[in-house]
Design a protein around this motif. Structure first.
Motif: not given
Length: 174
Positions: A40-48
Motif C-alpha cells: 500500500v505504502i512503501t517507506v524507507r527505514r530512516p523514515l520509519i
C-alpha cells in the motif's frame, strides 16, 4: 503533536505498534515493496525511525526496553500508548475526504483494520457516505461539454464507488 497532525506514515507505524510491541527494523520490513503494508505504502527505514521518534516525542508511543540486534546495534522495542491507541482508532474510523487520497490512505486503513482482526464494514459504510456528495456533484456537472478534469474526477469517483461495493459485498459474505 496531537494525533490529528500525524502523517500517514506515522499512523501506519502506530497501527503496527498497536498489534504488539516491536522495533523499527521489524516495522521497516513490513513497509518494503513486498511487505504486507508496503504493498500500500512503501517507506524507507530512516523514515520509519523518524516516525518512531516523532510518535515518542508526542507520547503516542514509548520505548520499553532494548534487545541485542542480530548483526548490528541494539534494537529499541516500542509500544503504543493509550493516547496513541485512542488516536489511531479515531483515525481508522474516519473516511478519507478526497477521492485522490483513497488509493493510499483508505487502503492503508483497510490493511490495518484487517491486520487487527476487525471488520472493515463500518469504515466502508462511512467512506460510502463521505463519497456520496462528491458523486452527486460530479453527476450534476456531467451535463455540459466534457471537461477532461471533471471527467477524470467522475471516473475515479465511480471506480471508488464500485470498489466499495465489491469490498462490502465480499465482507458481508464472511
Amino acid at each position: 503533536m496531537p494525533p490529528n497532525q500525524l502523517s500517514v506514515t506515522e499512523y501506519a507505524v502506530l497501527g503496527i505498534l498497536n498489534e504488539s510491541p516491536t522495533h523499527g527494523f521489524a516495522i521497516a520490513r513490513l513497509f518494503t515493496p513486498n511487505g504486507e503494508v508496503g504493498r500500500v505504502i512503501t517507506v524507507r527505514r530512516p523514515l520509519i525511525y523518524r516516525a518512531l521518534d516523532r510518535l515518542t516525542l508526542a507520547c503516542l508511543a514509548e520505548p520499553i526496553h532494548t534487545e541485542p540486534g542480530a548483526a548490528g546495534p541494539q534494537r529499541v522495542i516500542h509500544r503504543i500508548t493509550p493516547t496513541g491507541r485512542r488516536g489511531l482508532n479515531r483515525w481508522l474510523r474516519q473516511p478519507v475526504q478526497h477521492v485522490r487520497d483513497m488509493r493510499i490512505e483508505l487502503s492503508l486503513k483497510l490493511t490495518l483494520v484487517q491486520r487487527a482482526g476487525r471488520s472493515p464494514l463500518p469504515l466502508i459504510a462511512a467512506q460510502r457516505a463521505a463519497l456520496h456528495p462528491t458523486l452527486a456533484a460530479l453527476e450534476t456537472a456531467a451535463g455540459g461539454a466534457p471537461d477532461h478534469v471533471e471527467l477524470w474526477r467522475r471516473h475515479n469517483a465511480l471506480a471508488v464507488a464500485a470498489f466499495l461495493d465489491d469490498l462490502e459485498q465480499g465482507w458481508q459474505g464472511r
